[in-house]
Every structure is written in structure tokens, then in C-alpha cells.
Design a protein around this motif. Structure first.
Motif, PDB file in Angstrom:
ATOM      1  N   ASP A 128      12.672 -27.505 -12.950  1.00  0.00           N
ATOM      2  CA  ASP A 128      13.898 -28.249 -12.675  1.00  0.00           C
ATOM      3  C   ASP A 128      14.259 -29.024 -13.941  1.00  0.00           C
ATOM      4  O   ASP A 128      13.481 -29.849 -14.424  1.00  0.00           O
ATOM      5  CB  ASP A 128      13.676 -29.202 -11.502  1.00  0.00           C
ATOM      6  CG  ASP A 128      14.963 -29.891 -11.045  1.00  0.00           C
ATOM      7  OD1 ASP A 128      15.851 -30.123 -11.886  1.00  0.00           O
ATOM      8  OD2 ASP A 128      15.090 -30.200  -9.852  1.00  0.00           O
ATOM      9  N   ALA A 129      15.453 -28.772 -14.483  1.00  0.00           N
ATOM     10  CA  ALA A 129      15.836 -29.387 -15.754  1.00  0.00           C
ATOM     11  C   ALA A 129      16.069 -30.884 -15.631  1.00  0.00           C
ATOM     12  O   ALA A 129      16.014 -31.600 -16.634  1.00  0.00           O
ATOM     13  CB  ALA A 129      17.097 -28.707 -16.305  1.00  0.00           C
ATOM     14  N   ASP A 130      16.343 -31.374 -14.440  1.00  0.00           N
ATOM     15  CA  ASP A 130      16.617 -32.802 -14.267  1.00  0.00           C
ATOM     16  C   ASP A 130      15.339 -33.627 -14.155  1.00  0.00           C
ATOM     17  O   ASP A 130      15.273 -34.748 -14.638  1.00  0.00           O
ATOM     18  CB  ASP A 130      17.490 -33.025 -13.027  1.00  0.00           C
ATOM     19  CG  ASP A 130      18.857 -32.382 -13.156  1.00  0.00           C
ATOM     20  OD1 ASP A 130      19.390 -32.368 -14.295  1.00  0.00           O
ATOM     21  OD2 ASP A 130      19.400 -31.893 -12.150  1.00  0.00           O
ATOM     22  N   THR A 131      14.319 -33.070 -13.500  1.00  0.00           N
ATOM     23  CA  THR A 131      13.093 -33.829 -13.253  1.00  0.00           C
ATOM     24  C   THR A 131      11.897 -33.284 -14.008  1.00  0.00           C
ATOM     25  O   THR A 131      10.886 -33.976 -14.150  1.00  0.00           O
ATOM     26  CB  THR A 131      12.768 -33.834 -11.746  1.00  0.00           C
ATOM     27  OG1 THR A 131      12.520 -32.481 -11.318  1.00  0.00           O
ATOM     28  CG2 THR A 131      13.932 -34.403 -10.951  1.00  0.00           C
ATOM     29  N   GLY A 132      11.978 -32.032 -14.477  1.00  0.00           N
ATOM     30  CA  GLY A 132      10.844 -31.414 -15.136  1.00  0.00           C
ATOM     31  C   GLY A 132       9.816 -30.842 -14.179  1.00  0.00           C
ATOM     32  O   GLY A 132       8.772 -30.354 -14.604  1.00  0.00           O
ATOM     33  N   LYS A 133      10.086 -30.876 -12.864  1.00  0.00           N
ATOM     34  CA  LYS A 133       9.139 -30.386 -11.870  1.00  0.00           C
ATOM     35  C   LYS A 133       9.040 -28.860 -11.925  1.00  0.00           C
ATOM     36  O   LYS A 133      10.030 -28.169 -12.094  1.00  0.00           O
ATOM     37  CB  LYS A 133       9.560 -30.826 -10.462  1.00  0.00           C
ATOM     38  CG  LYS A 133       9.500 -32.329 -10.221  1.00  0.00           C
ATOM     39  CD  LYS A 133       8.070 -32.828 -10.222  1.00  0.00           C
ATOM     40  CE  LYS A 133       8.015 -34.322  -9.888  1.00  0.00           C
ATOM     41  NZ  LYS A 133       6.605 -34.818  -9.924  1.00  0.00           N
ATOM     42  N   TYR A 134       7.812 -28.373 -11.740  1.00  0.00           N
ATOM     43  CA  TYR A 134       7.581 -26.926 -11.669  1.00  0.00           C
ATOM     44  C   TYR A 134       8.215 -26.375 -10.398  1.00  0.00           C
ATOM     45  O   TYR A 134       8.081 -26.950  -9.317  1.00  0.00           O
ATOM     46  CB  TYR A 134       6.077 -26.651 -11.684  1.00  0.00           C
ATOM     47  CG  TYR A 134       5.705 -25.262 -11.234  1.00  0.00           C
ATOM     48  CD1 TYR A 134       5.843 -24.172 -12.078  1.00  0.00           C
ATOM     49  CD2 TYR A 134       5.207 -25.050  -9.948  1.00  0.00           C
ATOM     50  CE1 TYR A 134       5.494 -22.895 -11.664  1.00  0.00           C
ATOM     51  CE2 TYR A 134       4.849 -23.780  -9.531  1.00  0.00           C
ATOM     52  CZ  TYR A 134       4.997 -22.715 -10.382  1.00  0.00           C
ATOM     53  OH  TYR A 134       4.648 -21.455  -9.964  1.00  0.00           O
ATOM     54  N   VAL A 135       8.927 -25.240 -10.513  1.00  0.00           N
ATOM     55  CA  VAL A 135       9.617 -24.635  -9.369  1.00  0.00           C
ATOM     56  C   VAL A 135       8.922 -23.355  -8.926  1.00  0.00           C
ATOM     57  O   VAL A 135       8.525 -23.212  -7.775  1.00  0.00           O
ATOM     58  CB  VAL A 135      11.099 -24.358  -9.706  1.00  0.00           C
ATOM     59  CG1 VAL A 135      11.797 -23.662  -8.524  1.00  0.00           C
ATOM     60  CG2 VAL A 135      11.827 -25.646 -10.058  1.00  0.00           C
ATOM     61  N   CYS A 136       8.778 -22.386  -9.831  1.00  0.00           N
ATOM     62  CA  CYS A 136       8.160 -21.114  -9.465  1.00  0.00           C
ATOM     63  C   CYS A 136       7.716 -20.377 -10.718  1.00  0.00           C
ATOM     64  O   CYS A 136       7.973 -20.814 -11.853  1.00  0.00           O
ATOM     65  CB  CYS A 136       9.115 -20.251  -8.635  1.00  0.00           C
ATOM     66  SG  CYS A 136      10.623 -19.757  -9.498  1.00  0.00           S
ATOM     67  N   ASP A 137       7.071 -19.229 -10.501  1.00  0.00           N
ATOM     68  CA  ASP A 137       6.485 -18.465 -11.582  1.00  0.00           C
ATOM     69  C   ASP A 137       6.633 -16.980 -11.264  1.00  0.00           C
ATOM     70  O   ASP A 137       6.267 -16.535 -10.176  1.00  0.00           O
ATOM     71  CB  ASP A 137       5.000 -18.845 -11.707  1.00  0.00           C
ATOM     72  CG  ASP A 137       4.321 -18.194 -12.885  1.00  0.00           C
ATOM     73  OD1 ASP A 137       5.034 -17.638 -13.724  1.00  0.00           O
ATOM     74  OD2 ASP A 137       3.082 -18.252 -12.958  1.00  0.00           O
ATOM     75  N   VAL A 138       7.205 -16.210 -12.181  1.00  0.00           N
ATOM     76  CA  VAL A 138       7.378 -14.761 -11.994  1.00  0.00           C
ATOM     77  C   VAL A 138       6.340 -14.062 -12.859  1.00  0.00           C
ATOM     78  O   VAL A 138       6.391 -14.160 -14.087  1.00  0.00           O
ATOM     79  CB  VAL A 138       8.801 -14.318 -12.388  1.00  0.00           C
ATOM     80  CG1 VAL A 138       8.966 -12.820 -12.149  1.00  0.00           C
ATOM     81  CG2 VAL A 138       9.847 -15.090 -11.595  1.00  0.00           C
ATOM     82  N   THR A 139       5.401 -13.349 -12.227  1.00  0.00           N
ATOM     83  CA  THR A 139       4.253 -12.827 -12.962  1.00  0.00           C
ATOM     84  C   THR A 139       4.161 -11.306 -12.997  1.00  0.00           C
ATOM     85  O   THR A 139       3.465 -10.770 -13.857  1.00  0.00           O
ATOM     86  CB  THR A 139       2.944 -13.365 -12.355  1.00  0.00           C
ATOM     87  OG1 THR A 139       2.887 -13.013 -10.965  1.00  0.00           O
ATOM     88  CG2 THR A 139       2.882 -14.881 -12.503  1.00  0.00           C
ATOM     89  N   TYR A 140       4.825 -10.583 -12.075  1.00  0.00           N
ATOM     90  CA  TYR A 140       4.668  -9.126 -12.091  1.00  0.00           C
ATOM     91  C   TYR A 140       6.003  -8.440 -11.863  1.00  0.00           C
ATOM     92  O   TYR A 140       6.959  -9.037 -11.350  1.00  0.00           O
ATOM     93  CB  TYR A 140       3.653  -8.668 -11.042  1.00  0.00           C
ATOM     94  CG  TYR A 140       3.983  -9.040  -9.612  1.00  0.00           C
ATOM     95  CD1 TYR A 140       4.773  -8.211  -8.821  1.00  0.00           C
ATOM     96  CD2 TYR A 140       3.491 -10.218  -9.046  1.00  0.00           C
ATOM     97  CE1 TYR A 140       5.074  -8.550  -7.505  1.00  0.00           C
ATOM     98  CE2 TYR A 140       3.786 -10.560  -7.734  1.00  0.00           C
ATOM     99  CZ  TYR A 140       4.569  -9.713  -6.966  1.00  0.00           C
ATOM    100  OH  TYR A 140       4.868 -10.052  -5.671  1.00  0.00           O
ATOM    101  N   ASP A 141       6.062  -7.171 -12.259  1.00  0.00           N
ATOM    102  CA  ASP A 141       7.291  -6.397 -12.182  1.00  0.00           C
ATOM    103  C   ASP A 141       7.699  -6.187 -10.723  1.00  0.00           C
ATOM    104  O   ASP A 141       6.881  -5.833  -9.879  1.00  0.00           O
ATOM    105  CB  ASP A 141       7.087  -5.041 -12.857  1.00  0.00           C
ATOM    106  CG  ASP A 141       8.353  -4.202 -12.865  1.00  0.00           C
ATOM    107  OD1 ASP A 141       9.388  -4.709 -13.314  1.00  0.00           O
ATOM    108  OD2 ASP A 141       8.302  -3.045 -12.398  1.00  0.00           O
ATOM    109  N   GLY A 142       8.982  -6.421 -10.440  1.00  0.00           N
ATOM    110  CA  GLY A 142       9.495  -6.248  -9.092  1.00  0.00           C
ATOM    111  C   GLY A 142       9.350  -7.460  -8.200  1.00  0.00           C
ATOM    112  O   GLY A 142       9.872  -7.466  -7.068  1.00  0.00           O
TER     113      GLY A 142
END
Length: 391
Positions: A100-114
Motif C-alpha cells: 500500500d503506497a499510503d501506509t507501506g503495509k504489505y498487501v500480497c505476493d505473486v510467486t508463480y505463473d498463472g
């Protein structure tokens, strides 16, 4: 010449709002009291992140500062359902982390294809008055408004996925080693900071086996505080399962330089110290056997040490054997499995955010666009507010 490697973008995302339900009573010839026939509103489009192995940078998103999904259509008479807004898919390379650009909080993570992750869910459409008919209320004169849209300014940050990460000071021979072990062709020159962007190479091993090696720009003392280029690129070795430290053989104190590099990783992210490590002493074509034996006695004994020379093709097979053994060690596999299951992402340090954007050549400001199609539901007559139950 501007580089095509982009590992950091900031985007304003907005999902679609749900369409409002219709409040309509059927009046036709021979059936003047036809009852309620207002249709439901359509669902708003969602913003969905999707992993795509065909991308290796965020270049395709650098100039796409606003990503908006469609709104749902309003319901109509004759129980006509409003059209659903189209979902918007954002293709990102594997290894992309969202904050989140306003708070810096981690949102999610994309790790594999699809892999698909709903970043912002579209609003549900409101129910038309046909849905509220009953034996005691045969002509309801109210309907639901659609759910509002969601909006978020996000930071997409790429962290390269590789098996082995090269860690060393400028001119330690990292790019030369990568070019000698793989088909990668990073820029090589005899001055510091020749490498200005990360490089990936596939290293071939015996019996058609292979592993991926990542080269990042050189680290200097104080990189964890933002000095040099280390702060911008240190994140690219956070995902590596093995770290290969590289120190030139003509250094005055090899052990001391190794400890400086180790301390910079500790200050950047203490979890990186749990990774397996290998120390490679480079440029050993300048040393004789007697000097190499003397150096062995002064080096750390808690990790494998290999003496190599990428130019003279010295010790490279031994290095690949050591790397392959460490990568496939049971302790390393167990650590990797635990990391995947219990991976904890740190929130972004927003105090350095402006400096990172300046490195990318951006000012960090995104113009917010008002949606001209948004209607004020307070101006709609015969509407009541309804509380939606979460699905």
C-alpha cells in the motif's frame, strides 16, 4: 540510454462500483397493476493481479499510472439485469510484491505463473424492487444502490527469483563469473559499478541439470542505509536460497570484507542470515599455491570456501559442485520449505520511499481522477440504504 529493467512502479488502482437496482412498477395495457419488475444492478469489475512468466520486469506498467475497472450497469424494467463490469487483469512477473503506497503495509505476493490474486474487489450490484416483493408488500417502491468501488495506490516491487545470489563489492568479478558460467552477457569493465541492473543466468550442470544465478550491482559499506546502489537492489537476493559471497584474492583482508558484506545483509534484513552461504575468492590466477594455502588459514571455517578465476577458468567446476551440493542439502531444502510456508514480508519503510522513487526518475505523485460517472445516491428518490452481508 535509459534502461529497460524496471523493478519498481507506483499505480493508482480502482475497481468498479456495482450498478443500482431498478425501482419500477409494470404498467401495460390490460395489466395496469403488474407489480414490481425492477431488475438487479450488475457487479463492478475487479482488479486482479496475475503472474506471468513471460515478463521479467515491470516495464510494461511504468507509464500506466491509472488502472480502472468498469462499473456495473444499472438494472432496468422487465427484470432486466445490469451488465457486469469487466475485470481488469494486471500481468506481473513472478516474484512481484505489492505494498500500500499510503501506509507501506504489505498487501500480497505473486510467486508463480498463472497465480491470480484479487487486489480490489468490484462492488456488488444492488437488488431491484422485484426482489423485495412479498405477500404483505406487493408493490415495494424501493431498491438497493450498488456497492461502492474500492481504490488504492499500490507499489509493485519486483524481487528476482533465483537459486544463487551473488554478493560482493564493486569489481569483485560477479559479472565475469556469471558470463563464464552461463550464456548471460552482463556488461564487464575495469571500473566500479559497471553493473547497474540485476542480471539472471542459467548455469548448466551435469546430466542436463541447471540452476539460476542472479547478479546484482556491487554493495558498498553503508548500503543498508541507502549508500551506493545496494539499497535499491538488495531486495533481489531476498528470495535466493543460497548466497555466494565473492571477494577478490588481492584484497588486504578477505575475512574482514566478507564480514562487512554479511553485516550489510544483517542490517537490511536479518532473515537473510539464515540462508546457506558459500565464499568464493576470485581472481586467484594472480596468486600462487603457497599464498592460497596461507589464505585458507585466515578464512572463516563456518562455510565452504572456493578459490576461483573466471578469466582463467580456474576452479569453476569445483564451484559448481559446491553450489549444487549446498542447494540440494537437506537442511537447505527444509529451510526453503519452511520459508515458503511461513514467509513473513516486512512492511515497506516509507521514510526511504521518496529516495527510491527519485532513483527511478519519478516524483511519486499520481494525479487522482474524479469519476464523472459516479452518481450521488442521496439524489435518487425511493432508495433506502441496505447493509450487505459479507460472503
Amino acid at each position: 540510454m535509459e534502461s529497460n529493467f524496471v523493478d519498481y512502479v507506483k499505480i493508482l488502482c480502482r475497481s468498479g462500483k456495482g450498478g443500482r437496482g431498478s425501482m419500477h412498477l409494470r404498467h401495460v395495457k390490460y395489466n395496469p397493476n403488474g407489480g414490481p419488475d425492477g431488475g438487479d444492478g450488475g457487479k463492478g469489475g475487479s482488479i486482479i493481479l496475475r503472474g506471468n512468466h513471460n515478463y521479467w520486469t515491470l516495464l510494461h506498467l511504468k507509464y500506466e499510472r491509472h488502472i480502472f475497472a468498469e462499473h456495473g450497469g444499472n438494472g432496468g424494467k422487465d427484470k432486466c439485469h445490469g451488465t457486469d463490469g469487466k475485470d481488469v487483469y494486471i500481468d506481473v512477473p513472478c516474484g512481484t510484491v505489492v505494498y500500500d503506497a499510503d501506509t507501506g503495509k504489505y498487501v500480497c505476493d505473486v510467486t508463480y505463473d498463472g497465480q491470480e490474486i484479487v487486489l480490489l474487489k468490484g462492488g456488488r450490484g444492488g437488488l431491484g424492487n422485484f426482489q423485495f416483493r412479498s405477500a404483505t408488500n406487493q408493490a415495494p417502491r424501493y431498491a438497493q444502490p450498488g456497492e461502492p468501488m474500492q481504490e488504492m495506490t499500490v507499489i509493485l516491487e519486483l524481487k528476482l527469483l533465483a537459486d544463487v545470489g551473488l554478493v560482493g563489492f564493486p569489481n569483485a568479478g560477479k559479472s565475469t563469473l556469471l558470463s563464464a558460467l552461463s550464456n548471460a552477457r552482463p556488461k564487464i569493465a575495469n571500473y566500479p559499478f559497471t553493473t547497474m541492473e540485476p542480471s539472471l543466468g542459467i548455469v548448466g550442470y551435469r546430466d542436463q541439470k541447471s540452476f539460476v544465478m542472479a547478479d546484482i550491482p556491487g554493495i558498498i559499506e553503508g548500503a543498508a542505509e541507502g549508500k551506493g546502489l545496494g539499497l535499491r537492489f538488495l531486495r533481489h537476493i531476498e528470495r535466493n536460497s543460497l548466497l555466494l559471497f565473492m571477494v577478490p584474492g588481492d584484497t588486504d583482508d578477505i575475512k574482514h570484507e566478507y564480514e562487512i558484506l554479511l553485516d550489510e545483509l544483517r542490517r537490511f534484513n536479518p532473515d537473510m542470515l539464515t540462508k546457506h552461504r558459500v565464499l568464493a575468492v576470485t581472481k586467484c590466477d594472480l596468486l600462487d599455491d603457497e599464498l592460497i594455502d596461507m589464505l585458507r588459514e585466515t578464512l572463516p571455517d563456518d562455510l565452504p570456501v572456493v578459490f576461483i578465476s573466471a578469466v582463467a577458468n580456474m576452479g569453476l567446476d569445483t564451484l559448481k559442485d559446491v553450489l549444487w551440493t549446498e542447494l540440494n542439502a537437506e537442511s537447505n531444502k527444509l529451510a526453503a520449505a519452511l520459508t515458503e510456508d511461513t514467509l513473513v514480508h516486512r512492511d515497506k519503510d516509507m521514510t526511504r520511499f521518496a529516495d527510491e522513487l527519485a532513483d527511478e526518475g519519478e516524483d511519486g505523485d499520481i494525479e487522482y481522477i474524479d469519476d464523472a460517472d459516479i452518481e450521488d445516491i442521496d439524489d435518487i428518490e425511493d432508495y433506502e440504504d441496505f447493509e450487505y452481508e459479507e460472503e
